[in-house]
Scaffold this motif. Structure first.
Motif, PDB file in Angstrom:
ATOM      1  N   THR A 163       0.794  -1.135   0.005  1.00 14.90           N
ATOM      2  CA  THR A 163       0.064   0.227  -0.018  1.00 14.90           C
ATOM      3  C   THR A 163       1.015   1.183  -0.014  1.00 14.90           C
ATOM      4  O   THR A 163       1.846   1.298   0.798  1.00 14.90           O
ATOM      5  CB  THR A 163      -1.008   0.158   1.194  1.00 14.90           C
ATOM      6  N   PRO A 164       0.708   2.193  -0.912  1.00 14.00           N
ATOM      7  CA  PRO A 164       1.419   3.613  -0.933  1.00 14.00           C
ATOM      8  C   PRO A 164       1.271   4.199   0.735  1.00 14.00           C
ATOM      9  O   PRO A 164       0.085   4.172   1.132  1.00 14.00           O
ATOM     10  CB  PRO A 164       0.732   4.287  -1.774  1.00 14.00           C
ATOM     11  N   ILE A 165       2.557   4.718   1.137  1.00 23.65           N
ATOM     12  CA  ILE A 165       2.317   4.960   2.474  1.00 23.65           C
ATOM     13  C   ILE A 165       1.338   6.232   2.628  1.00 23.65           C
ATOM     14  O   ILE A 165       0.999   6.599   3.631  1.00 23.65           O
ATOM     15  CB  ILE A 165       3.727   5.220   3.192  1.00 23.65           C
ATOM     16  N   GLY A 166       1.323   6.908   1.507  1.00 25.57           N
ATOM     17  CA  GLY A 166       0.478   8.341   1.495  1.00 25.57           C
ATOM     18  C   GLY A 166      -0.854   7.972   1.655  1.00 25.57           C
ATOM     19  O   GLY A 166      -1.756   8.744   1.928  1.00 25.57           O
ATOM     20  N   ASP A 167      -1.287   6.643   1.672  1.00 23.59           N
ATOM     21  CA  ASP A 167      -2.725   6.219   1.880  1.00 23.59           C
ATOM     22  C   ASP A 167      -2.963   6.228   3.509  1.00 23.59           C
ATOM     23  O   ASP A 167      -4.120   5.804   4.041  1.00 23.59           O
ATOM     24  CB  ASP A 167      -3.148   4.891   1.348  1.00 23.59           C
ATOM     25  N   PHE A 168      -1.890   5.966   4.235  1.00 19.73           N
ATOM     26  CA  PHE A 168      -1.886   6.120   5.789  1.00 19.73           C
ATOM     27  C   PHE A 168      -2.306   7.387   6.156  1.00 19.73           C
ATOM     28  O   PHE A 168      -1.756   8.537   6.051  1.00 19.73           O
ATOM     29  CB  PHE A 168      -0.757   5.374   6.470  1.00 19.73           C
ATOM     30  N   GLN A 169      -3.287   7.327   7.096  1.00 16.33           N
ATOM     31  CA  GLN A 169      -3.851   8.651   7.613  1.00 16.33           C
ATOM     32  C   GLN A 169      -2.727   9.442   8.416  1.00 16.33           C
ATOM     33  O   GLN A 169      -2.663  10.732   8.352  1.00 16.33           O
ATOM     34  CB  GLN A 169      -5.069   8.443   8.495  1.00 16.33           C
ATOM     35  N   LEU A 170      -1.671   8.710   9.117  1.00 14.11           N
ATOM     36  CA  LEU A 170      -0.551   9.395  10.010  1.00 14.11           C
ATOM     37  C   LEU A 170       0.097  10.016   8.932  1.00 14.11           C
ATOM     38  O   LEU A 170       0.764  11.222   9.319  1.00 14.11           O
ATOM     39  CB  LEU A 170       0.001   8.489  11.006  1.00 14.11           C
ATOM     40  N   GLN A 177      -0.588  11.232   6.105  1.00 19.72           N
ATOM     41  CA  GLN A 177      -1.372  12.368   5.674  1.00 19.72           C
ATOM     42  C   GLN A 177      -1.438  13.666   6.473  1.00 19.72           C
ATOM     43  O   GLN A 177      -1.304  14.623   6.063  1.00 19.72           O
ATOM     44  CB  GLN A 177      -2.686  11.923   5.004  1.00 19.72           C
ATOM     45  N   ALA A 178      -1.518  13.116   7.856  1.00 19.38           N
ATOM     46  CA  ALA A 178      -1.352  14.312   8.755  1.00 19.38           C
ATOM     47  C   ALA A 178       0.055  14.939   8.721  1.00 19.38           C
ATOM     48  O   ALA A 178      -0.118  16.218   8.989  1.00 19.38           O
ATOM     49  CB  ALA A 178      -1.622  13.630   9.963  1.00 19.38           C
ATOM     50  N   MET A 179       0.865  14.047   8.518  1.00 18.79           N
ATOM     51  CA  MET A 179       2.282  14.938   8.652  1.00 18.79           C
ATOM     52  C   MET A 179       2.543  15.805   7.116  1.00 18.79           C
ATOM     53  O   MET A 179       3.039  17.059   7.457  1.00 18.79           O
ATOM     54  CB  MET A 179       3.624  14.018   8.556  1.00 18.79           C
ATOM     55  N   ILE A 180       1.915  15.303   6.281  1.00 21.31           N
ATOM     56  CA  ILE A 180       1.918  16.188   4.937  1.00 21.31           C
ATOM     57  C   ILE A 180       1.117  17.326   5.102  1.00 21.31           C
ATOM     58  O   ILE A 180       1.320  18.506   4.587  1.00 21.31           O
ATOM     59  CB  ILE A 180       1.474  15.458   3.770  1.00 21.31           C
ATOM     60  N   ALA A 181      -0.213  17.394   5.742  1.00 25.65           N
ATOM     61  CA  ALA A 181      -0.976  18.397   6.113  1.00 25.65           C
ATOM     62  C   ALA A 181      -0.420  19.353   6.999  1.00 25.65           C
ATOM     63  O   ALA A 181      -0.253  20.544   6.525  1.00 25.65           O
ATOM     64  CB  ALA A 181      -2.196  17.975   6.682  1.00 25.65           C
ATOM     65  N   ASP A 182       0.527  18.884   7.961  1.00 21.43           N
ATOM     66  CA  ASP A 182       1.176  19.920   8.876  1.00 21.43           C
ATOM     67  C   ASP A 182       2.371  20.563   7.709  1.00 21.43           C
ATOM     68  O   ASP A 182       2.349  21.973   8.203  1.00 21.43           O
ATOM     69  CB  ASP A 182       1.862  19.193   9.870  1.00 21.43           C
ATOM     70  N   GLN A 183       2.849  20.001   7.155  1.00 16.45           N
ATOM     71  CA  GLN A 183       4.082  20.547   6.192  1.00 16.45           C
ATOM     72  C   GLN A 183       3.216  21.641   5.432  1.00 16.45           C
ATOM     73  O   GLN A 183       3.833  22.725   5.170  1.00 16.45           O
ATOM     74  CB  GLN A 183       4.779  19.571   5.210  1.00 16.45           C
ATOM     75  N   GLN A 184       2.372  21.203   4.740  1.00 18.13           N
ATOM     76  CA  GLN A 184       1.803  22.285   3.791  1.00 18.13           C
ATOM     77  C   GLN A 184       0.964  23.437   4.519  1.00 18.13           C
ATOM     78  O   GLN A 184       1.189  24.522   3.771  1.00 18.13           O
ATOM     79  CB  GLN A 184       0.344  21.392   2.981  1.00 18.13           C
ATOM     80  N   THR A 185       0.539  23.265   5.473  1.00 16.59           N
ATOM     81  CA  THR A 185       0.044  24.416   6.578  1.00 16.59           C
ATOM     82  C   THR A 185       1.226  25.466   6.713  1.00 16.59           C
ATOM     83  O   THR A 185       1.001  26.379   6.753  1.00 16.59           O
ATOM     84  CB  THR A 185      -0.516  23.908   7.954  1.00 16.59           C
ATOM     85  N   GLY A 186       2.349  24.798   7.266  1.00 20.20           N
ATOM     86  CA  GLY A 186       3.310  25.480   7.620  1.00 20.20           C
ATOM     87  C   GLY A 186       3.995  26.459   6.353  1.00 20.20           C
ATOM     88  O   GLY A 186       4.316  27.520   6.444  1.00 20.20           O
ATOM     89  N   VAL A 187       4.010  25.592   5.161  1.00 19.67           N
ATOM     90  CA  VAL A 187       4.795  26.358   4.137  1.00 19.67           C
ATOM     91  C   VAL A 187       3.632  27.446   3.536  1.00 19.67           C
ATOM     92  O   VAL A 187       4.118  28.630   3.360  1.00 19.67           O
ATOM     93  CB  VAL A 187       4.820  25.303   2.868  1.00 19.67           C
ATOM     94  N   SER A 188       2.413  27.359   3.644  1.00 19.06           N
ATOM     95  CA  SER A 188       1.494  28.178   3.032  1.00 19.06           C
ATOM     96  C   SER A 188       1.437  29.366   4.004  1.00 19.06           C
ATOM     97  O   SER A 188       1.341  30.465   3.590  1.00 19.06           O
ATOM     98  CB  SER A 188       0.027  27.639   3.060  1.00 19.06           C
TER      99      SER A 188
END
Length: 393
Positions: free
Chosen positions: A280-287, A289-300
């Motif tokens: 399974t692609p690790i990007g399908d795992f919610q944890l 996705q949560a880390m990526i969401a935190d990254q995106q929020t900080g960059v924005s």
């Protein structure tokens, strides 16, 4: 706001810079890391593009970008090895801006055109073993060699962690010309050619990261310079020149942090979409996705903050607190985003050949130079309290 560069012209400059970063520099990041130097052909291409003088006014041979345009360029340059930006960072930033803002007409005529073309690399010599983020602690001394305004100056002292020192042609040197008194801190700034007798550049520093961006100690042993080397022709300009140049530079460094954080985020998303765990692609795992969401929020958030701080600088609305706010948030944010990038990559993120490993090391310095995070907090807090006290009078 009026600028020297139109929106259409700047869009072309930005597009060319992005192409340079993505197509020329990124494929050679590992080469820069392994050899600890930026290849000569990349340096020459940066010169031909005008990057050594993008923030120098057009009348002195530069591109004439203002700070709102500077930060857009910095976010592009931050996307790759920070050593490339470091090649011309001092020319456009803390060293070059001292001349732009405070130099005499004669000093500008002599130095700004070769700085803008890249013929001269200017280096900002402020930091000392006992004086880093707070220049009031300077020990380097400058004394008159005789009486009268035409007398030479003799400079003695040691500087540390000086960016581009091994390749510099000109040092912008801060020195104490008198003890601090009621008239000011007694700090002057001088233009010292690197080949002046008594100037010694030490071996380049071995650093945690930012391979290819060279720093070194510089020693001034009774270095004699003419009266005309005193920037602005006044002993009282130095401290203000340092503070203004550093404040402007903080907005630029904040933008650089956003650029490198965006790269860490993009590497994370790409890896999460392709790497698998149990099929399974690790990007399908919610944890993940949560880390990526935190990254995106900080960059924005960082991008919006940088653009606002640059706007306030150009309009003159805030040249003190906003730069420190932007640098504090964006450099701390970049550290968190880089850490998450390594975590998302797992063991692979710890390997030297992975971009996120380099990014993790590179971003750590951003929280130290141009004033540490602690200094930014002091600047922000003290200025807000002073403003509140003033409002109550």
């Amino acid at each position: 706001m009026t600028t020297q560069v139109s929106d259409d012209d700047f869009a072309e400059i930005l597009a060319q810079t992005r192409h340079f970063v993505r197509s020329v520099v990124m494929p050679r990041e590992q080469e820069i890391l392994a050899t600890d130097r930026v290849p000569d052909d990349i340096r020459e291409q940066a010169k031909s593009m005008g990057l050594f003088g993008y923030a120098i006014p057009q009348e002195w041979g530069g591109l004439g970008l203002d700070l709102t345009q500077d930060v857009e360029l910095a976010m592009e340059l931050g996307y790759t090895s920070l050593a490339v930006r470091s090649m011309f960072g001092t020319n456009n930033g803390i060293a070059g801006q001292v001349l732009v803002g405070f130099g005499t007409e004669e000093q500008k005529k002599q130095w700004l055109a070769p700085i803008a073309s890249g013929e001269v690399v200017a280096s900002f010599a402020l930091t000392e073993p006992g004086a880093g983020s707070n220049p009031a602690g300077l020990r380097t001394k400058a004394v008159r060699a005789g009486s009268g305004d035409d007398a030479d100056w003799i400079i003695t002292g040691q500087k540390r962690f000086i960016t581009n020192a091994p390749i510099a042609n000109l040092f912008v040197v801060f020195a104490r010309s008198r003890p601090a008194d009621d008239d000011g801190p007694g700090i002057a700034v001088f233009l010292v050619p690197a080949d002046t007798p008594g100037v010694t550049v030490g071996p380049k520093d071995a650093k945690m990261g930012q391979e290819g961006a060279w720093t070194a100690d510089v020693t001034f042993d009774e270095v004699r310079v003419p009266a005309g080397a005193l920037v602005g022709g006044s002993e009282d300009i130095g401290y203000r020149a340092a503070m203004v140049s550093l404040a402007r530079g903080r907005v630029h460094i904040a933008a650089l942090a956003v650029g490198i954080a965006q790269r860490a985020l993009d590497e994370s998303v790409t890896y999460a979409a392709t790497a698998t765990q149990g099929g399974t692609p690790i990007g399908d795992f919610q944890l993940v996705q949560a880390m990526i969401a935190d990254q995106q929020t900080g960059v924005s958030a960082g991008r919006a903050l940088v653009r606002d701080a640059a706007r306030q600088w150009v309009t003159g609305e805030d040249r003190r607190v906003a730069p420190s706010v932007a640098k504090l948030f964006c450099t701390e944010m970049a550290g968190r985003v880089a850490d998450l990038a390594v975590q998302i990559h797992g063991g692979s993120g710890y390997m030297r050949e992975m971009p996120v490993e380099r990014i993790y090391r590179d971003v750590r310095l951003l929280r130290l130079y141009e004033g540490t995070s602690e200094i930014q907090r002091l600047i922000i807090g003290s200025n807000l309290v002073k403003a509140a006290k003033k409002a109550q009078r």
